[in-house]
Motif scaffolding. Structure first.
Motif, PDB file in Angstrom:
ATOM      1  N   ASP A  36       8.378  -1.374  12.044  1.00  0.00           N
ATOM      2  CA  ASP A  36       9.768  -1.019  12.325  1.00  0.00           C
ATOM      3  C   ASP A  36       9.913   0.497  12.213  1.00  0.00           C
ATOM      4  OD1 ASP A  36      12.483  -0.550  12.378  1.00  0.00           O
ATOM      5  OD2 ASP A  36      13.001  -2.169  10.999  1.00  0.00           O
ATOM      6  N   LYS A  37      10.172   1.173  13.320  1.00  0.00           N
ATOM      7  CA  LYS A  37      10.212   2.627  13.342  1.00  0.00           C
ATOM      8  C   LYS A  37      11.306   3.201  12.447  1.00  0.00           C
ATOM      9  CE  LYS A  37       6.868   2.944  16.314  1.00  0.00           C
ATOM     10  NZ  LYS A  37       5.544   3.429  15.873  1.00  0.00           N
ATOM     11  N   SER A  38      12.289   2.388  12.087  1.00  0.00           N
ATOM     12  CA  SER A  38      13.366   2.877  11.227  1.00  0.00           C
ATOM     13  C   SER A  38      12.981   2.854   9.749  1.00  0.00           C
ATOM     14  CB  SER A  38      14.625   2.025  11.427  1.00  0.00           C
ATOM     15  OG  SER A  38      14.411   0.689  10.967  1.00  0.00           O
ATOM     16  N   LYS A  39      11.821   2.238   9.444  1.00  0.00           N
ATOM     17  CA  LYS A  39      11.348   2.165   8.070  1.00  0.00           C
ATOM     18  C   LYS A  39      10.047   2.936   7.937  1.00  0.00           C
ATOM     19  CE  LYS A  39      13.209  -2.489   7.240  1.00  0.00           C
ATOM     20  NZ  LYS A  39      12.844  -3.895   6.886  1.00  0.00           N
ATOM     21  N   GLU A  40       9.873   3.598   6.825  1.00  0.00           N
ATOM     22  CA  GLU A  40       8.642   4.363   6.625  1.00  0.00           C
ATOM     23  C   GLU A  40       7.497   3.455   6.212  1.00  0.00           C
ATOM     24  OE1 GLU A  40       7.084   8.494   4.583  1.00  0.00           O
ATOM     25  OE2 GLU A  40       9.025   7.665   3.978  1.00  0.00           O
ATOM     26  N   TYR A  41       7.785   2.471   5.348  1.00  0.00           N
ATOM     27  CA  TYR A  41       6.722   1.601   4.831  1.00  0.00           C
ATOM     28  C   TYR A  41       7.062   0.140   5.084  1.00  0.00           C
ATOM     29  CZ  TYR A  41       5.552   5.923   2.447  1.00  0.00           C
ATOM     30  OH  TYR A  41       5.235   7.234   2.181  1.00  0.00           O
ATOM     31  N   GLY A  42       6.003  -0.625   5.337  1.00  0.00           N
ATOM     32  CA  GLY A  42       6.174  -2.048   5.576  1.00  0.00           C
ATOM     33  C   GLY A  42       5.546  -2.873   4.472  1.00  0.00           C
ATOM     34  N   THR A  43       5.037  -4.050   4.848  1.00  0.00           N
ATOM     35  CA  THR A  43       4.484  -4.979   3.861  1.00  0.00           C
ATOM     36  C   THR A  43       2.959  -4.954   3.831  1.00  0.00           C
ATOM     37  OG1 THR A  43       4.544  -6.782   5.472  1.00  0.00           O
ATOM     38  CG2 THR A  43       6.481  -6.503   4.047  1.00  0.00           C
ATOM     39  N   GLY A  44       2.364  -3.898   4.403  1.00  0.00           N
ATOM     40  CA  GLY A  44       0.917  -3.769   4.327  1.00  0.00           C
ATOM     41  C   GLY A  44       0.454  -3.692   2.880  1.00  0.00           C
ATOM     42  N   VAL A  45      -0.713  -4.277   2.606  1.00  0.00           N
ATOM     43  CA  VAL A  45      -1.161  -4.494   1.231  1.00  0.00           C
ATOM     44  C   VAL A  45      -2.502  -3.817   0.956  1.00  0.00           C
ATOM     45  CG1 VAL A  45      -2.205  -6.329  -0.215  1.00  0.00           C
ATOM     46  CG2 VAL A  45       0.106  -6.595   0.714  1.00  0.00           C
ATOM     47  N   SER A  46      -2.633  -3.277  -0.234  1.00  0.00           N
ATOM     48  CA  SER A  46      -3.928  -2.841  -0.773  1.00  0.00           C
ATOM     49  C   SER A  46      -4.425  -3.919  -1.723  1.00  0.00           C
ATOM     50  CB  SER A  46      -3.791  -1.519  -1.525  1.00  0.00           C
ATOM     51  OG  SER A  46      -4.916  -1.318  -2.369  1.00  0.00           O
ATOM     52  N   VAL A  47      -5.534  -4.544  -1.392  1.00  0.00           N
ATOM     53  CA  VAL A  47      -6.085  -5.580  -2.258  1.00  0.00           C
ATOM     54  C   VAL A  47      -6.605  -4.960  -3.558  1.00  0.00           C
ATOM     55  CG1 VAL A  47      -7.952  -7.281  -2.491  1.00  0.00           C
ATOM     56  CG2 VAL A  47      -6.604  -7.157  -0.381  1.00  0.00           C
ATOM     57  N   MET A  48      -7.217  -3.778  -3.469  1.00  0.00           N
ATOM     58  CA  MET A  48      -7.701  -3.123  -4.686  1.00  0.00           C
ATOM     59  C   MET A  48      -6.553  -2.872  -5.654  1.00  0.00           C
ATOM     60  SD  MET A  48      -9.553   0.586  -5.110  1.00  0.00           S
ATOM     61  CE  MET A  48      -9.884   1.262  -6.747  1.00  0.00           C
TER      62      MET A  48
ATOM     63  N   GLY B 226      -2.300  -4.793   7.373  1.00  0.00           N
ATOM     64  CA  GLY B 226      -1.163  -4.017   7.822  1.00  0.00           C
ATOM     65  C   GLY B 226       0.145  -4.776   7.722  1.00  0.00           C
ATOM     66  N   ASP B 227       1.212  -4.136   8.143  1.00  0.00           N
ATOM     67  CA  ASP B 227       2.558  -4.700   8.056  1.00  0.00           C
ATOM     68  C   ASP B 227       2.605  -6.096   8.682  1.00  0.00           C
ATOM     69  OD1 ASP B 227       5.241  -4.789   7.481  1.00  0.00           O
ATOM     70  OD2 ASP B 227       5.853  -3.679   9.279  1.00  0.00           O
ATOM     71  N   GLU B 228       3.173  -7.049   7.930  1.00  0.00           N
ATOM     72  CA  GLU B 228       3.330  -8.443   8.361  1.00  0.00           C
ATOM     73  C   GLU B 228       1.984  -9.083   8.712  1.00  0.00           C
ATOM     74  OE1 GLU B 228       6.179  -8.530  11.506  1.00  0.00           O
ATOM     75  OE2 GLU B 228       7.733  -7.505  10.339  1.00  0.00           O
ATOM     76  N   LYS B 229       0.933  -8.626   8.024  1.00  0.00           N
ATOM     77  CA  LYS B 229      -0.421  -9.160   8.246  1.00  0.00           C
ATOM     78  C   LYS B 229      -0.827  -9.074   9.715  1.00  0.00           C
ATOM     79  CE  LYS B 229      -2.302 -12.459   5.951  1.00  0.00           C
ATOM     80  NZ  LYS B 229      -2.647 -13.795   5.424  1.00  0.00           N
TER      81      LYS B 229
ATOM     82  N   ALA C 144       0.820  -1.217   0.000  1.00  0.00           N
ATOM     83  CA  ALA C 144       0.000   0.000   0.000  1.00  0.00           C
ATOM     84  C   ALA C 144       0.852   1.264   0.000  1.00  0.00           C
ATOM     85  CB  ALA C 144      -0.930   0.001   1.208  1.00  0.00           C
ATOM     86  N   LEU C 145       2.085   1.179   0.546  1.00  0.00           N
ATOM     87  CA  LEU C 145       2.925   2.373   0.726  1.00  0.00           C
ATOM     88  C   LEU C 145       2.118   3.464   1.428  1.00  0.00           C
ATOM     89  CD1 LEU C 145       5.017   2.437  -2.583  1.00  0.00           C
ATOM     90  CD2 LEU C 145       5.448   1.210  -0.444  1.00  0.00           C
ATOM     91  N   TYR C 146       2.017   4.655   0.821  1.00  0.00           N
ATOM     92  CA  TYR C 146       1.286   5.725   1.504  1.00  0.00           C
ATOM     93  C   TYR C 146      -0.221   5.458   1.499  1.00  0.00           C
ATOM     94  CZ  TYR C 146       0.532  10.431   3.294  1.00  0.00           C
ATOM     95  OH  TYR C 146       0.204  11.491   4.089  1.00  0.00           O
TER      96      TYR C 146
END
Length: 870
Positions: free
Chosen positions: A546-558, A619-622, A529-531
């Motif tokens: 992870d506070k040191s990273k801005e984006y994680g592995t959260g996904v937008s299904v659309m 969200g990040d890491e499901k 999903a990024l932003y």
């Protein structure tokens, strides 16, 4: 050609026919005290529960005319007239005065400003929007007044004020104009603007041409230089032979016009006295300079005053504008040419619905007229130059403009082509599309951009270009050369022009690569999903644990479903262009498509107690789901867009058994005003979902029908063959079916709010600039009329359960006019005819209907007629 007085009298007759009719002219009535009249023109009677408006201009110049009489205009950031807030003093105003002893009864010729004294005089006002001009008509004391406004292709504004005396005797009246131009690159006024503005009156010795006003504004380029912007207002007077001008006055002082610092246009002292007093031909620095005039007349029959405002940026052009002379006939002929050009431009796509099957349905007269203005809305959204909402980040949205272009291309492919090439020059070399861009104010100056990485921007580019190629066959477009912008610092939205250039096709590869790189490669293979994604307010899924990273592995299904669709589109295109040449890329795309398909089926569809849901994302890491059986706030929730795009993307075709899951979600999302984006809404403080809980419940995306999303749902229903449900939702979503609406009912709004606790019931945030228009247009084209172009031909596939006895649809495809004539005759089986020759259809098990393949080799004649009977 009718003169303006005859046109206004005809409009007056139509107004009184509707107003005095006991039936209320239900065949052409819309909400908001608004009616369609002849030629799809729009009659708006006074209303206090909302506002109607219409834009004029070409190539991104927007002159906004409101039914209240407020007007403003801008071309990108440059604003000849700034917008006044509700209830504030307008920047454009016209008045009439009727002599009454030693004073005048002052009548505003627009509904703003409100003068309380005039409100009790029995004045009748109404507004007519045509596609070329707006007419503000005022009837009082047997005098018919009108103000007409339109703009030409050079952004020159034309105001015409007329008075028609319906009494036998001469009347002593005045007509007064007030113009307060802005002429700067800004979206709001500040207290120093008056310092850098001057208005000068220049007298002329001409019996027909009145004096002119020159408006000068100055903008600082740097500490040592300024640039000048000029506005030239020329004025003309025409009286019938028995009327006469008693006296003409002007002022450049706002104080003189309104009566000083404590007064406003709502209390214009000078007008009650019929004079500005001392002549003031120049004004600057110490107060707001304006262009005001007052003409006292003895009116026997007709008086007409024309004001033209042109703007420029050089002394030479200013002097040329001052020397220009025109006539009433020239102005009227110009408007007639503009209206004919507009008619010709829109005629490449035409629709007429026949009689409705059920009297409770929307009336065909209204729907046919509504479709004409829907086209205008899609065109408006396609060619914008930004700053439509007049805020600092109201730029040109990549996703917004490409979605609109995918509608516009079906009748203005040349315009669509140019706008696509413009936008493609603003992406980054790695294929990252900005959320929004703007056109640089000067050569070499970096443009303003919104660089927040909403992941979905590029997906709309690929789909739109695919549709363009299928409709036009213009494969040379892929060889056009476009540039890039390097992102210097995305936190401060800093960019610079890149030295790199490449073809449109390479830009498509770049965009596809960016989308495929930004996936959760280690686990779900879905798109991160990024932003955020299309649903801007739900912008929390991409945040990293992870506070040191801005984006994680959260996904937008659309977005993942859209990328799946993009992969199909790119594979189809490359196999058509040269399967051998692009075999490695095709192989890569097919592998990515397989991974995404498996990832979606495994992770996006969840189960509980033998029930399934298609989630909106995670969200990040499901670590949590949204649109699941147990969202972060502990509630079960359904989301609209992931369900809709499961069907729209084509993944639904792999396994139609999920239909019941989608239909069940849509049933829960259903409401008084159509499909909600989420049900239930998000309460304040819900973690992990971003700023969507900050919206009041039942507004915008937060538990309300955000109509853009509703349209995706309706498209999905048609795609799945659920046409009865689709029509039901379509009727709820179109403003013409409502009892009331807070904005323009003849085009698509962006949302319908509903929250009884907060006294919200059907209101919308705004109209005109909304993607709901282009999706609705595409629903009409592809699923209702059934016009679906492919690379080698066209599918003719009108939907089932059309609530009208017939329709006639025509579209220009190249040099051939394709006509689809549909009629419901009550047959057991659908029949197809091409130029009266019966043809065999093909059953589509996904859409559950018979459709006809029309090979492009048949498109060699001037006209081809396809008849479809049910």
């Amino acid at each position: 050609m009718k003169d303006i007085t005859r046109i206004v009298k005809d409009f007056s007759n139509e107004y009184h026919n509707i107003k005095d009719s006991k039936s209320g002219y239900t065949i052409n009535k819309m909400p908001g005290n608004t009616y369609f009249i002849d030629d799809s023109n729009i009659l708006v009677m006074p209303r206090d529960d909302g506002e109607c408006r219409y834009p004029y201009g070409q190539k991104g110049f927007n002159f906004w005319a409101y039914s209240s009489g407020y007007m403003h205009c801008n071309e990108g950031l440059f604003s000849p007239f700034i917008r006044a807030s509700e209830g504030a003093e307008p920047k454009i105003a016209f008045f009439a005065g009727i002599k009454d002893d030693e004073r005048y009864r002052v009548i505003p010729l627009l509904s703003v400003p409100v003068i309380e004294e005039a409100e009790h005089l029995g004045v009748e006002r109404y507004t007519i929007f045509t596609k070329g001009a707006t007419y503000y008509i005022t009837e009082y004391d047997n005098i018919l007044f009108a103000v007409r406004v339109f703009v030409d292709e050079n952004n020159q504004v034309y105001f015409t004020i007329t008075a028609h005396n319906e009494n036998e005797d001469k009347r002593e009246i005045f007509i007064s104009s007030y113009l307060n131009p802005f002429l700067k690159n800004a979206i709001v006024e500040n207290s120093t603007d008056r310092w850098f503005r001057q208005v000068t009156y220049i007298d002329v010795k001409d019996v027909n041409k009145l004096g002119s006003f020159v408006v000068e504004t100055y903008e600082e380029l740097d500490r040592s230089s300024m640039k000048a912007n000029y506005g030239v207002i020329n004025r003309y007077l025409k009286l019938d032979e028995n009327s006469e001008l008693i006296k003409s006055e002007i002022t450049t002082s706002r104080y003189k016009y309104v009566g000083g610092t404590r007064k406003s246009l709502h209390t214009p002292s000078a007008l009650y006295n019929g004079t500005f007093g001392e002549h003031q031909p120049i004004c600057t620095f110490t107060e707001t300079a304006i262009a005001g005039d007052l003409m006292r007349l003895k009116l026997k029959d007709n008086a007409r005053i024309d004001l033209t405002l042109g703007y420029c940026f050089s002394d030479d052009k200013k002097n040329k504008l001052l020397k220009e002379y025109t006539t009433c006939n020239n102005i009227d002929n110009l408007l007639q040419e503009i209206e004919q050009e507009e008619k010709d431009r829109q005629s490449r796509l035409d629709l007429t619905f026949g009689r409705e099957i059920n009297e409770s349905q929307v009336k065909p007269y209204v729907l046919n007229s509504f479709f004409e203005h829907l086209k205008k809305q899609v065109e408006f959204c396609s060619v914008i130059k930004g700053y439509i909402q007049l805020s600092s980040f109201s730029l040109i949205g990549i996703r917004d403009v490409f979605q609109a272009i995918e509608g516009l291309l079906y009748w203005q492919p040349e315009v669509a082509r140019d706008k696509m090439l413009e936008a493609l020059n603003f992406i980054a070399p790695n294929g990252r599309c900005p959320r929004q861009y703007s056109l640089p104010k000067r050569e070499g100056e970096p443009p303003a951009m919104d660089l927040r990485p909403f992941i979905d921007q590029g997906v709309w580019v690929i789909s739109t270009i695919s549709s363009y190629l299928k409709f036009t066959g213009d494969f040379e477009f892929l060889d056009e050369i476009c540039g890039y912008y390097d992102i210097i610092d995305d936190k401060i939205h800093s960019v610079q022009k890149s030295h790199k250039q490449s073809t449109v096709l390479q830009h498509l590869f770049d965009i596809m690569d960016y989308l495929l790189v930004n996936r959760d490669h280690e686990n779900t293979k879905c798109v991160c999903a990024l932003y955020g994604d299309w649903n801007d307010a739900l912008d929390g899924l991409g945040v990293s644990k992870d506070k040191s990273k801005e984006y994680g592995t959260g996904v937008s299904v659309m977005a993942t479903l859209q990328v799946y669709q993009n992969l199909n589109e790119m594979i189809e295109l490359l196999e058509l262009l040269d399967a051998n040449k692009y075999q490695d890329i095709i192989k890569q795309y097919k592998q990515a498509r397989l991974e995404i398909e498996q990832g979606l089926k495994e992770h996006a569809v969840i189960s509980k107690d033998n029930m399934k849901k298609i989630v909106h994302g995670w969200g990040d890491e499901k670590s949590y789901y949204v649109g699941s059986f147990n969202d972060p706030d502990g509630v079960e929730r359904d989301g609209l867009t992931s369900n809709a795009f499961w069907a729209i993307s084509g993944l639904y075709d792999q396994d139609t058994s999920i239909e019941s899951t989608i239909i069940r979600a849509f049933a829960r999302l259903d409401s008084k005003y159509g499909l909600k984006t989420f049900e239930p809404h998000f309460e304040r403080g819900v973690k992990g979902v971003g700023r969507i809980p900050n919206l009041p419940a039942g507004t915008a995306e937060n538990g309300a029908p955000y109509i853009h999303a509703s349209m995706f749902g309706i498209m999905a229903l048609f795609k799945m063959g659920c046409s009865e449900l689709a029509w039901e939702q379509l009727n709820k979503s179109m403003p013409i079916t409502h009892d009331k609406i807070s904005c323009s009912p003849y085009i698509m709004p962006n949302s319908y709010g509903y929250n009884e606790e907060k006294c919200i019931d059907g209101e919308s945030m705004h109209d005109w600039q909304t993607g709901s228009s282009n999706v609705l247009l595409k629903i009409f084209l592809k699923y209702i009329f059934g016009f679906q172009p492919e690379y080698k031909g066209i599918w003719i596939q009108p939907c089932k359960n059309i609530p009208f006895k017939s329709f006639d649809f025509s579209i220009m495809m190249g040099e051939t006019e394709v006509i689809i004539k549909y009629e419901n005759k009550g047959y057991d089986k659908r029949e197809f005819y091409i130029d009266e020759n019966r043809k065999q259809g093909t059953y589509d098990s996904i859409m559950k209907l018979d459709k006809l393949w029309l090979d492009k080799s048949l498109l060699v004649k001037d006209k081809i007629i396809v008849r479809v009977t049910d």
